[in-house]
Motif scaffolding. Structure first.
Motif, PDB file in Angstrom:
ATOM      1  N   LEU A 194      30.614  34.087  39.426  1.00  0.00           N
ATOM      2  CA  LEU A 194      31.444  34.588  37.829  1.00  0.00           C
ATOM      3  C   LEU A 194      31.996  33.413  37.426  1.00  0.00           C
ATOM      4  CD1 LEU A 194      33.217  38.017  39.653  1.00  0.00           C
ATOM      5  CD2 LEU A 194      31.049  37.683  38.284  1.00  0.00           C
ATOM      6  N   GLU A 195      32.138  32.227  37.982  1.00  0.00           N
ATOM      7  CA  GLU A 195      33.023  31.161  37.306  1.00  0.00           C
ATOM      8  C   GLU A 195      32.117  29.749  37.513  1.00  0.00           C
ATOM      9  OE1 GLU A 195      37.303  30.755  37.275  1.00  0.00           O
ATOM     10  OE2 GLU A 195      36.995  29.095  38.122  1.00  0.00           O
ATOM     11  N   VAL A 196      31.738  29.168  36.514  1.00  0.00           N
ATOM     12  CA  VAL A 196      31.281  27.799  36.445  1.00  0.00           C
ATOM     13  C   VAL A 196      32.315  26.926  35.874  1.00  0.00           C
ATOM     14  CG1 VAL A 196      29.413  26.668  35.671  1.00  0.00           C
ATOM     15  CG2 VAL A 196      29.008  28.797  36.828  1.00  0.00           C
ATOM     16  N   VAL A 197      32.155  25.534  36.617  1.00  0.00           N
ATOM     17  CA  VAL A 197      33.067  24.560  36.142  1.00  0.00           C
ATOM     18  C   VAL A 197      32.246  23.352  35.739  1.00  0.00           C
ATOM     19  CG1 VAL A 197      34.729  22.801  36.766  1.00  0.00           C
ATOM     20  CG2 VAL A 197      34.907  25.077  37.810  1.00  0.00           C
ATOM     21  N   LEU A 198      31.900  22.901  34.355  1.00  0.00           N
ATOM     22  CA  LEU A 198      31.488  21.733  33.966  1.00  0.00           C
ATOM     23  C   LEU A 198      32.090  20.542  34.431  1.00  0.00           C
ATOM     24  CD1 LEU A 198      30.774  22.757  30.355  1.00  0.00           C
ATOM     25  CD2 LEU A 198      29.335  23.233  32.355  1.00  0.00           C
ATOM     26  N   THR A 199      31.364  19.424  35.159  1.00  0.00           N
ATOM     27  CA  THR A 199      31.641  18.505  35.642  1.00  0.00           C
ATOM     28  C   THR A 199      31.199  17.088  35.095  1.00  0.00           C
ATOM     29  OG1 THR A 199      30.295  18.292  37.648  1.00  0.00           O
ATOM     30  CG2 THR A 199      32.114  19.641  37.798  1.00  0.00           C
ATOM     31  N   GLY A 200      31.858  16.050  35.288  1.00  0.00           N
ATOM     32  CA  GLY A 200      31.071  14.625  34.836  1.00  0.00           C
ATOM     33  C   GLY A 200      32.205  13.743  34.916  1.00  0.00           C
ATOM     34  N   VAL A 201      31.904  12.373  34.642  1.00  0.00           N
ATOM     35  CA  VAL A 201      32.680  11.257  34.902  1.00  0.00           C
ATOM     36  C   VAL A 201      33.444  11.113  33.651  1.00  0.00           C
ATOM     37  CG1 VAL A 201      33.028   8.706  35.096  1.00  0.00           C
ATOM     38  CG2 VAL A 201      31.522  10.091  36.383  1.00  0.00           C
ATOM     39  N   ASP A 202      32.680  11.311  32.390  1.00  0.00           N
ATOM     40  CA  ASP A 202      33.473  11.218  31.270  1.00  0.00           C
ATOM     41  C   ASP A 202      33.019  12.419  30.268  1.00  0.00           C
ATOM     42  OD1 ASP A 202      34.971  10.416  29.079  1.00  0.00           O
ATOM     43  OD2 ASP A 202      33.246   8.858  28.334  1.00  0.00           O
ATOM     44  N   LEU A 203      33.453  13.550  30.547  1.00  0.00           N
ATOM     45  CA  LEU A 203      33.212  14.860  30.014  1.00  0.00           C
ATOM     46  C   LEU A 203      32.850  14.905  28.324  1.00  0.00           C
ATOM     47  CD1 LEU A 203      33.975  17.989  31.571  1.00  0.00           C
ATOM     48  CD2 LEU A 203      31.782  17.166  31.340  1.00  0.00           C
ATOM     49  N   THR A 204      34.041  14.338  27.884  1.00  0.00           N
ATOM     50  CA  THR A 204      33.762  14.251  26.356  1.00  0.00           C
ATOM     51  C   THR A 204      32.979  13.312  25.753  1.00  0.00           C
ATOM     52  OG1 THR A 204      35.647  12.872  26.663  1.00  0.00           O
ATOM     53  CG2 THR A 204      36.028  15.403  25.906  1.00  0.00           C
ATOM     54  N   SER A 205      32.133  12.602  26.515  1.00  0.00           N
ATOM     55  CA  SER A 205      31.020  11.606  26.054  1.00  0.00           C
ATOM     56  C   SER A 205      29.799  12.369  25.943  1.00  0.00           C
ATOM     57  CB  SER A 205      31.030  10.521  26.798  1.00  0.00           C
ATOM     58  OG  SER A 205      30.496  10.521  28.160  1.00  0.00           O
ATOM     59  N   TRP A 206      29.694  13.510  26.728  1.00  0.00           N
ATOM     60  CA  TRP A 206      28.413  14.046  26.737  1.00  0.00           C
ATOM     61  C   TRP A 206      27.786  14.348  25.568  1.00  0.00           C
ATOM     62  CZ3 TRP A 206      26.236  18.212  24.219  1.00  0.00           C
ATOM     63  CH2 TRP A 206      25.063  18.846  24.923  1.00  0.00           C
ATOM     64  N   GLY A 207      26.395  14.093  25.420  1.00  0.00           N
ATOM     65  CA  GLY A 207      25.647  14.079  24.142  1.00  0.00           C
ATOM     66  C   GLY A 207      25.409  13.145  23.711  1.00  0.00           C
ATOM     67  N   ALA A 208      26.428  11.997  23.449  1.00  0.00           N
ATOM     68  CA  ALA A 208      26.134  10.763  22.683  1.00  0.00           C
ATOM     69  C   ALA A 208      24.895  10.179  23.026  1.00  0.00           C
ATOM     70  CB  ALA A 208      27.387   9.905  23.074  1.00  0.00           C
ATOM     71  N   ASP A 209      24.055  10.175  24.187  1.00  0.00           N
ATOM     72  CA  ASP A 209      22.752   9.536  24.312  1.00  0.00           C
ATOM     73  C   ASP A 209      21.772  10.704  24.070  1.00  0.00           C
ATOM     74  OD1 ASP A 209      24.022  10.952  26.481  1.00  0.00           O
ATOM     75  OD2 ASP A 209      22.570  10.065  27.938  1.00  0.00           O
ATOM     76  N   LEU A 210      21.839  11.828  23.581  1.00  0.00           N
ATOM     77  CA  LEU A 210      20.893  12.726  23.426  1.00  0.00           C
ATOM     78  C   LEU A 210      20.250  12.762  22.141  1.00  0.00           C
ATOM     79  CD1 LEU A 210      21.958  15.705  25.675  1.00  0.00           C
ATOM     80  CD2 LEU A 210      20.509  14.043  26.203  1.00  0.00           C
ATOM     81  N   PRO A 211      19.192  13.277  21.687  1.00  0.00           N
ATOM     82  CA  PRO A 211      18.888  13.444  20.327  1.00  0.00           C
ATOM     83  C   PRO A 211      19.719  14.235  19.378  1.00  0.00           C
ATOM     84  CG  PRO A 211      16.989  13.795  21.941  1.00  0.00           C
ATOM     85  CD  PRO A 211      18.256  13.617  22.594  1.00  0.00           C
ATOM     86  N   GLN A 212      20.127  13.751  18.294  1.00  0.00           N
ATOM     87  CA  GLN A 212      20.984  14.092  17.400  1.00  0.00           C
ATOM     88  C   GLN A 212      22.568  14.045  17.867  1.00  0.00           C
ATOM     89  OE1 GLN A 212      19.547  18.165  16.555  1.00  0.00           O
ATOM     90  NE2 GLN A 212      18.082  17.115  14.817  1.00  0.00           N
ATOM     91  N   ALA A 213      22.720  13.633  18.835  1.00  0.00           N
ATOM     92  CA  ALA A 213      23.959  13.121  19.452  1.00  0.00           C
ATOM     93  C   ALA A 213      24.932  14.389  19.398  1.00  0.00           C
ATOM     94  CB  ALA A 213      24.757  12.045  18.661  1.00  0.00           C
ATOM     95  N   PRO A 214      24.760  15.681  19.995  1.00  0.00           N
ATOM     96  CA  PRO A 214      25.695  16.739  20.184  1.00  0.00           C
ATOM     97  C   PRO A 214      27.034  16.395  20.693  1.00  0.00           C
ATOM     98  CG  PRO A 214      23.990  16.972  21.627  1.00  0.00           C
ATOM     99  CD  PRO A 214      23.549  15.777  20.757  1.00  0.00           C
ATOM    100  N   HIS A 215      27.945  17.240  20.472  1.00  0.00           N
ATOM    101  CA  HIS A 215      29.221  17.037  21.251  1.00  0.00           C
ATOM    102  C   HIS A 215      29.608  18.133  22.372  1.00  0.00           C
ATOM    103  CE1 HIS A 215      30.501  13.908  18.501  1.00  0.00           C
ATOM    104  NE2 HIS A 215      30.049  14.720  17.306  1.00  0.00           N
ATOM    105  N   LEU A 216      30.622  17.854  23.229  1.00  0.00           N
ATOM    106  CA  LEU A 216      31.002  18.636  24.275  1.00  0.00           C
ATOM    107  C   LEU A 216      31.176  20.134  23.728  1.00  0.00           C
ATOM    108  CD1 LEU A 216      31.265  19.190  27.225  1.00  0.00           C
ATOM    109  CD2 LEU A 216      33.683  18.670  26.986  1.00  0.00           C
TER     110      LEU A 216
END
Length: 419
Positions: free
Chosen positions: A186-208
């Protein structure tokens, strides 16, 4: 008789996620009679605890083969190679590769390979994508969306353990969450080392914020979504919009603040000022009045004066923090802060204690304010759950683990609400 592999996890939620993935990979490969210790390197104390855990594991399992992996294994493999209890050291890159575990799954893998299998983590450009079916607990699941860090805070060794920032594509994240929801989470937690940098290296650079919005839209049966630690200065407009308008995003954020004085923040090479932290908390609270904040704060950073430290103490009230994760500063070899003028250990210990006391007072104030309120509580075990804002609740009547129940708060004790 041989036994399946046993895993021990130290440190962060990302380690917990990776342990679940490693368990699946190693078990599928047929690994037997081994204990794998997934270590943390965030402080010198974390490394000390890893060594302590290794010695304990060997005492309790004298015939088991001991494999050490994780951030401490990546940053200082020589420390563990020197331990007689350790049979093998595997780096953070190698631990997520099926080929590694296939190689180690023969009955006599010790001696068939080198003792240290640690490659250059900085050469890694992608994050391994692993779909897992769940966790040991039925309460909540963690999903890795990002790994590594491009920043170089002067106190931090973690980029050298995790490499540069790498994002998991949104489609993979959504598929993983759908998989977990289908299995009853019922609950999911998004994890990462620097979560707010998610997407910067992906096409079109989406944000968290784009990722969070996409998850909530495409997984309508997900009851609760959480974000783990974020760098508030990098919170994007879409994330703020989601905080304001999406009730399934839980009203709790853990902030990587680290200090409350601008000069020390500059010496830490942080990207925000104290005014930025205060403004973020005020804006988030305006958008979502019930939101609660936790924060990481370091006590006793090199050159910290009493006046500098007082600014950290003031930040507890000025940001309206409810939970503090206090780190007494410990120098990590290879970081710039380790070469700065150090404070005496007694001073560091005293300031850490004063920060924790401020955190205890803030928590007590929060708990008192919850009496009489009704919450939706996710049960972590039959008598313990957490509210929407992540406050622990003790319940007299046993409940089913993993379910969300409605309860009214009657009091608090020992840092927990009572219902």
């Amino acid at each position: 008789m041989t036994k399946p592999p046993e895993f021990r996890t130290l440190g962060c939620r990302l380690n917990a996620y990776e342990t679940e993935a490693m368990t699946d990979i190693a078990t599928a490969a047929g690994l037997r009679d081994a204990v794998i210790i997934n270590t943390c390197a965030v402080t010198a104390e974390a490394v000390r605890k890893a060594r302590q855990e290794i010695r304990k594991v060997k005492r309790d399992n004298p015939s088991a083969r001991i494999v050490v992996t994780g951030c401490a294994a990546q940053t200082e493999p020589e420390t563990f190679a020197a331990m007689g209890e350790v049979d093998l050291i595997i780096g953070n890159r190698e631990k997520m590769e099926p080929a590694t575990w296939a190689k180690l799954s023969g009955p006599d893998f010790i001696g068939q390979t080198e003792k240290v299998m640690v490659d250059d983590i900085m050469s890694l450009r992608e994050t391994a994508e692993h779909l897992i079916d769940g966790f040991g607990t039925r309460a909540r699941a963690y999903v890795q969306v990002q790994n590594g860090c491009d920043h170089r805070c002067t106190f931090c060794i973690i980029p050298f353990g995790r490499g540069n920032s790498r994002s998991v594509p949104a489609g993979v994240v959504v598929d993983q969450i759908k998989r977990l929801v289908d299995r009853g989470y019922l609950e999911v937690v998004l994890t990462g080392v620097d979560l707010t940098s998610w997407g910067a290296d992906l096409p079109q650079a989406p944000h968290l914020g784009d990722l969070v919005m996409r998850i909530l839209k495409l997984v309508p049966d997900l009851a609760r979504l959480r974000i783990s630690s974020i760098d508030s200065i990098e919170a994007d407009p879409m994330l703020m919009e989601v905080i304001a308008n999406e009730p399934r995003l839980m009203p709790h954020l853990h902030l990587s603040l680290q200090h409350g004085d601008n000069l020390i923040l500059k010496r830490m090479k942080r990207r925000h000022a104290r005014e930025d932290a205060i403004a973020f908390c005020e804006e988030a609270r305006r958008l979502r009045p019930e939101i609660k904040f936790g924060a990481d704060i370091i006590a006793g950073f090199p050159t910290e004066t009493e006046a500098h430290f007082e600014n950290s103490l003031k930040l507890v009230e000025e940001c309206g923090l409810t939970w503090l994760h206090v780190f007494p500063f410990s120098p990590r070899q290879g970081t710039p802060a380790a070469r700065m003028p150090q404070l005496q250990s007694a001073t560091i210990k005293d300031r850490a204690a004063r920060l924790r006391a401020a955190g205890d007072r803030a928590l007590a104030q929060h708990l008192s304010g919850e009496i009489g309120k009704t919450h939706q509580i996710l049960m972590e075990n039959p008598h313990l759950g957490r509210t929407e804002d992540f406050t622990e609740v003790s319940l007299n009547e046993a409940q089913e683990t993993g379910q969300i129940i409605t309860a009214t708060i009657s009091g608090h004790k020992d840092g927990r609400l009572l219902a």
